[in-house]
Motif scaffolding. Structure first.
Motif, PDB file in Angstrom:
ATOM      1  N   LEU A 113       0.860  -1.186   0.000  1.00 51.88           N
ATOM      2  CA  LEU A 113       0.000   0.000   0.000  1.00 51.88           C
ATOM      3  C   LEU A 113       0.893   1.232   0.000  1.00 51.88           C
ATOM      4  O   LEU A 113       1.935   1.256   0.665  1.00 51.88           O
ATOM      5  CB  LEU A 113      -0.823  -0.038   1.305  1.00 51.88           C
ATOM      6  CG  LEU A 113      -2.064   0.800   1.424  1.00 51.88           C
ATOM      7  CD1 LEU A 113      -3.137   0.291   0.471  1.00 51.88           C
ATOM      8  CD2 LEU A 113      -2.599   0.742   2.865  1.00 51.88           C
ATOM      9  N   ASP A 114       0.475   2.249  -0.754  1.00 51.47           N
ATOM     10  CA  ASP A 114       1.223   3.491  -0.725  1.00 51.47           C
ATOM     11  C   ASP A 114       1.086   4.119   0.670  1.00 51.47           C
ATOM     12  O   ASP A 114       0.006   4.078   1.262  1.00 51.47           O
ATOM     13  CB  ASP A 114       0.666   4.447  -1.784  1.00 51.47           C
ATOM     14  CG  ASP A 114       1.585   5.613  -1.995  1.00 51.47           C
ATOM     15  OD1 ASP A 114       2.517   5.476  -2.806  1.00 51.47           O
ATOM     16  OD2 ASP A 114       1.391   6.649  -1.306  1.00 51.47           O
ATOM     17  N   HIS A 115       2.188   4.712   1.161  1.00 49.62           N
ATOM     18  CA  HIS A 115       2.162   5.197   2.545  1.00 49.62           C
ATOM     19  C   HIS A 115       1.124   6.302   2.762  1.00 49.62           C
ATOM     20  O   HIS A 115       0.664   6.516   3.879  1.00 49.62           O
ATOM     21  CB  HIS A 115       3.553   5.669   2.984  1.00 49.62           C
ATOM     22  CG  HIS A 115       3.969   6.964   2.354  1.00 49.62           C
ATOM     23  ND1 HIS A 115       4.408   7.033   1.059  1.00 49.62           N
ATOM     24  CD2 HIS A 115       3.989   8.217   2.831  1.00 49.62           C
ATOM     25  CE1 HIS A 115       4.694   8.297   0.772  1.00 49.62           C
ATOM     26  NE2 HIS A 115       4.442   9.028   1.829  1.00 49.62           N
ATOM     27  N   THR A 116       0.725   6.980   1.681  1.00 48.35           N
ATOM     28  CA  THR A 116      -0.279   8.043   1.832  1.00 48.35           C
ATOM     29  C   THR A 116      -1.660   7.463   2.191  1.00 48.35           C
ATOM     30  O   THR A 116      -2.567   8.197   2.550  1.00 48.35           O
ATOM     31  CB  THR A 116      -0.424   8.840   0.517  1.00 48.35           C
ATOM     32  OG1 THR A 116      -0.714   7.910  -0.526  1.00 48.35           O
ATOM     33  CG2 THR A 116       0.844   9.611   0.194  1.00 48.35           C
ATOM     34  N   LYS A 117      -1.783   6.152   2.077  1.00 42.12           N
ATOM     35  CA  LYS A 117      -3.093   5.520   2.347  1.00 42.12           C
ATOM     36  C   LYS A 117      -3.177   4.937   3.760  1.00 42.12           C
ATOM     37  O   LYS A 117      -4.061   4.131   4.060  1.00 42.12           O
ATOM     38  CB  LYS A 117      -3.356   4.379   1.350  1.00 42.12           C
ATOM     39  CG  LYS A 117      -3.251   4.791  -0.091  1.00 42.12           C
ATOM     40  CD  LYS A 117      -4.618   5.212  -0.611  1.00 42.12           C
ATOM     41  CE  LYS A 117      -4.617   5.426  -2.103  1.00 42.12           C
ATOM     42  NZ  LYS A 117      -4.896   6.753  -2.548  1.00 42.12           N
ATOM     43  N   SER A 118      -2.250   5.327   4.640  1.00 41.79           N
ATOM     44  CA  SER A 118      -2.233   4.708   5.969  1.00 41.79           C
ATOM     45  C   SER A 118      -3.534   4.956   6.727  1.00 41.79           C
ATOM     46  O   SER A 118      -3.941   4.155   7.565  1.00 41.79           O
ATOM     47  CB  SER A 118      -1.047   5.215   6.791  1.00 41.79           C
ATOM     48  OG  SER A 118      -1.221   6.578   7.065  1.00 41.79           O
ATOM     49  N   ILE A 119      -4.199   6.061   6.416  1.00 41.67           N
ATOM     50  CA  ILE A 119      -5.459   6.379   7.102  1.00 41.67           C
ATOM     51  C   ILE A 119      -6.484   5.246   6.909  1.00 41.67           C
ATOM     52  O   ILE A 119      -7.303   4.977   7.788  1.00 41.67           O
ATOM     53  CB  ILE A 119      -6.014   7.749   6.618  1.00 41.67           C
ATOM     54  CG1 ILE A 119      -7.132   8.240   7.547  1.00 41.67           C
ATOM     55  CG2 ILE A 119      -6.497   7.689   5.190  1.00 41.67           C
ATOM     56  CD1 ILE A 119      -7.540   9.687   7.310  1.00 41.67           C
ATOM     57  N   LEU A 120      -6.402   4.557   5.759  1.00 38.44           N
ATOM     58  CA  LEU A 120      -7.327   3.458   5.497  1.00 38.44           C
ATOM     59  C   LEU A 120      -7.184   2.359   6.540  1.00 38.44           C
ATOM     60  O   LEU A 120      -8.173   1.768   6.979  1.00 38.44           O
ATOM     61  CB  LEU A 120      -7.035   2.828   4.134  1.00 38.44           C
ATOM     62  CG  LEU A 120      -7.582   3.526   2.907  1.00 38.44           C
ATOM     63  CD1 LEU A 120      -7.216   2.718   1.673  1.00 38.44           C
ATOM     64  CD2 LEU A 120      -9.104   3.644   3.024  1.00 38.44           C
ATOM     65  N   LEU A 121      -5.933   2.086   6.919  1.00 34.48           N
ATOM     66  CA  LEU A 121      -5.711   1.012   7.892  1.00 34.48           C
ATOM     67  C   LEU A 121      -6.197   1.428   9.277  1.00 34.48           C
ATOM     68  O   LEU A 121      -6.710   0.608  10.040  1.00 34.48           O
ATOM     69  CB  LEU A 121      -4.239   0.611   7.915  1.00 34.48           C
ATOM     70  CG  LEU A 121      -3.744  -0.037   6.621  1.00 34.48           C
ATOM     71  CD1 LEU A 121      -2.268  -0.351   6.713  1.00 34.48           C
ATOM     72  CD2 LEU A 121      -4.514  -1.310   6.323  1.00 34.48           C
ATOM     73  N   THR A 122      -6.013   2.694   9.603  1.00 36.32           N
ATOM     74  CA  THR A 122      -6.540   3.187  10.884  1.00 36.32           C
ATOM     75  C   THR A 122      -8.066   3.034  10.902  1.00 36.32           C
ATOM     76  O   THR A 122      -8.652   2.588  11.896  1.00 36.32           O
ATOM     77  CB  THR A 122      -6.148   4.667  11.088  1.00 36.32           C
ATOM     78  OG1 THR A 122      -4.730   4.757  11.064  1.00 36.32           O
ATOM     79  CG2 THR A 122      -6.668   5.220  12.394  1.00 36.32           C
ATOM     80  N   CYS A 123      -8.693   3.393   9.786  1.00 39.27           N
ATOM     81  CA  CYS A 123     -10.165   3.287   9.718  1.00 39.27           C
ATOM     82  C   CYS A 123     -10.605   1.830   9.764  1.00 39.27           C
ATOM     83  O   CYS A 123     -11.621   1.487  10.391  1.00 39.27           O
ATOM     84  CB  CYS A 123     -10.686   3.950   8.439  1.00 39.27           C
ATOM     85  SG  CYS A 123     -10.384   5.715   8.441  1.00 39.27           S
ATOM     86  N   GLY A 152      -8.245   3.927  21.582  1.00 33.76           N
ATOM     87  CA  GLY A 152      -7.550   4.769  20.603  1.00 33.76           C
ATOM     88  C   GLY A 152      -6.636   3.911  19.745  1.00 33.76           C
ATOM     89  O   GLY A 152      -6.252   2.798  20.136  1.00 33.76           O
ATOM     90  N   ILE A 153      -6.310   4.441  18.578  1.00 33.22           N
ATOM     91  CA  ILE A 153      -5.480   3.700  17.610  1.00 33.22           C
ATOM     92  C   ILE A 153      -4.312   4.593  17.196  1.00 33.22           C
ATOM     93  O   ILE A 153      -4.511   5.783  16.923  1.00 33.22           O
ATOM     94  CB  ILE A 153      -6.321   3.333  16.368  1.00 33.22           C
ATOM     95  CG1 ILE A 153      -7.489   2.423  16.770  1.00 33.22           C
ATOM     96  CG2 ILE A 153      -5.463   2.668  15.282  1.00 33.22           C
ATOM     97  CD1 ILE A 153      -8.609   2.375  15.752  1.00 33.22           C
ATOM     98  N   LEU A 154      -3.135   4.008  17.164  1.00 40.33           N
ATOM     99  CA  LEU A 154      -1.958   4.774  16.732  1.00 40.33           C
ATOM    100  C   LEU A 154      -1.215   3.974  15.664  1.00 40.33           C
ATOM    101  O   LEU A 154      -0.722   2.875  15.934  1.00 40.33           O
ATOM    102  CB  LEU A 154      -1.028   5.020  17.928  1.00 40.33           C
ATOM    103  CG  LEU A 154       0.283   5.736  17.617  1.00 40.33           C
ATOM    104  CD1 LEU A 154       0.042   7.187  17.188  1.00 40.33           C
ATOM    105  CD2 LEU A 154       1.217   5.713  18.839  1.00 40.33           C
ATOM    106  N   ALA A 155      -1.156   4.522  14.441  1.00 41.05           N
ATOM    107  CA  ALA A 155      -0.437   3.851  13.346  1.00 41.05           C
ATOM    108  C   ALA A 155       0.889   4.564  13.121  1.00 41.05           C
ATOM    109  O   ALA A 155       0.944   5.792  13.065  1.00 41.05           O
ATOM    110  CB  ALA A 155      -1.281   3.884  12.082  1.00 41.05           C
ATOM    111  N   GLU A 156       1.955   3.782  13.022  1.00 39.24           N
ATOM    112  CA  GLU A 156       3.279   4.334  12.757  1.00 39.24           C
ATOM    113  C   GLU A 156       3.934   3.465  11.693  1.00 39.24           C
ATOM    114  O   GLU A 156       3.742   2.249  11.698  1.00 39.24           O
ATOM    115  CB  GLU A 156       4.153   4.280  14.007  1.00 39.24           C
ATOM    116  CG  GLU A 156       3.575   4.997  15.210  1.00 39.24           C
ATOM    117  CD  GLU A 156       4.497   4.874  16.418  1.00 39.24           C
ATOM    118  OE1 GLU A 156       5.341   5.750  16.609  1.00 39.24           O
ATOM    119  OE2 GLU A 156       4.352   3.870  17.145  1.00 39.24           O
TER     120      GLU A 156
END
Ligand code: BTN
Length: 285
Positions: free
Chosen positions: A102-112, A147-151
């Protein structure tokens, strides 16, 4: 492995139990006739942060997916440099080390995706309704319970993730000493009953199962509809804390969440804006 890393492996009996968690996962797989591939689960009595520990393991074996669970965290991290209160017995602290195409700009998808999985898991195990406060907070009974924290880290060449760590903390039961002063008004626990270790194992299992059910079909983005339906913000006025728009005030009405999981807000002057990061707080009139 960095020998300075502080963690202890599980020995106490009130700790999360990888064996029991796997048994519950097996049960869910049977009930749902669906068997997503689940990575190895490692349980620790205590660590600084499960996200940091997952990153340490990435250095050791950089192709492997892993699930890290801790009984408590001494340096639990939240978004924007905040701490995540992580006492033993009452909470869940879990991080997934993943390598998505996945492109790193799409990380929000994984958080969702994780937010939807967390809501499904909470409701399945506790029967308590769960909603999502964009982007990464889970609410039950109007209090933040998780809460969720993606890094992550991405390659310069193709922009794809080398790894992403998605950490989730859930306050399942009320901590013995209550919550610290700075979060006392906003934080809550999913259940008010006394500590029960098996409910905690069952919820760990449900979270893992529900997440991998979605993640193994990452091209199916239909979870975004559920993310939107579970929003506690749509229709409410919010204060935008990382205010950037050319508007004279930073309060706006939330009108939608779009396909890229951005929050669509409308200011009183009629202008709309799509927010892709940052934080908002509900304004009570
Ligand atoms: C937030 O509320 O801002 C995000 C909180 C994320 C907490 C989890 S607990 C497991 C993982 N390890 C951490 O240090 N943080 C995440």
């Amino acid at each position: 492995m960095n020998t300075n890393t502080e963690y202890r492996t599980a020995e106490r009996t009130d700790l999360p139990d990888a064996g029991k968690i796997k048994e519950y996962i097996e049960k869910f797989c049977g009930e749902n006739n669906n068997r997503p591939d689940i990575p190895e689960i490692r349980v620790f009595e205590e660590t600084g942060s499960t996200n940091d520990l997952a990153k340490e393991f990435y250095k050791e074996d950089n192709g492997k997916e892993l699930i890290i669970i801790a009984g408590s965290q001494t340096k639990g991290k939240g978004r924007r440099g905040r701490k995540f209160y992580s006492p033993d017995k009452t909470g869940l602290y879990i991080s997934f080390l993943l390598h998505p195409e996945l492109d790193h700009t799409k990380s929000i998808l994984l958080t969702c995706m994780m937010a939807v999985a967390a809501c499904r898991a909470i409701e399945q195990v506790t029967k308590v309704c769960a909603g999502i406060k964009w982007v990464n907070d889970i609410f039950c009974n109007e209090k933040k319970v998780a809460g969720i924290l993606a890094e992550g880290s991405a390659s310069f060449e193709d922009g794809k993730f080398s790894y992403i760590v998605i950490g989730t903390g859930i306050n399942l039961f009320m901590p013995d000493a209550g919550f610290p002063d700075e979060i006392r008004d906003t934080a809550g626990s999913v259940l008010n009953t006394d500590f029960n270790n098996d409910t905690r194992n069952e919820l760990y299992a449900a979270l893992i199962y529900r997440f991998f059910e979605l993640y193994r079909n990452i091209k199916d983005l239909s979870f975004k509809d559920e993310y939107k339906k579970r929003s506690v913000l749509i229709g409410n006025y919010v204060k935008i804390n990382n205010y950037s728009a050319a508007n004279e005030n930073n309060c706006a009405k939330v009108i939608d969440i779009d396909d890229e999981c951005r929050l669509i807000v409308r200011y009183d002057n009629g202008k709309t804006e799509a927010l892709s990061s940052g934080e908002v707080s509900v304004v009570k009139y």
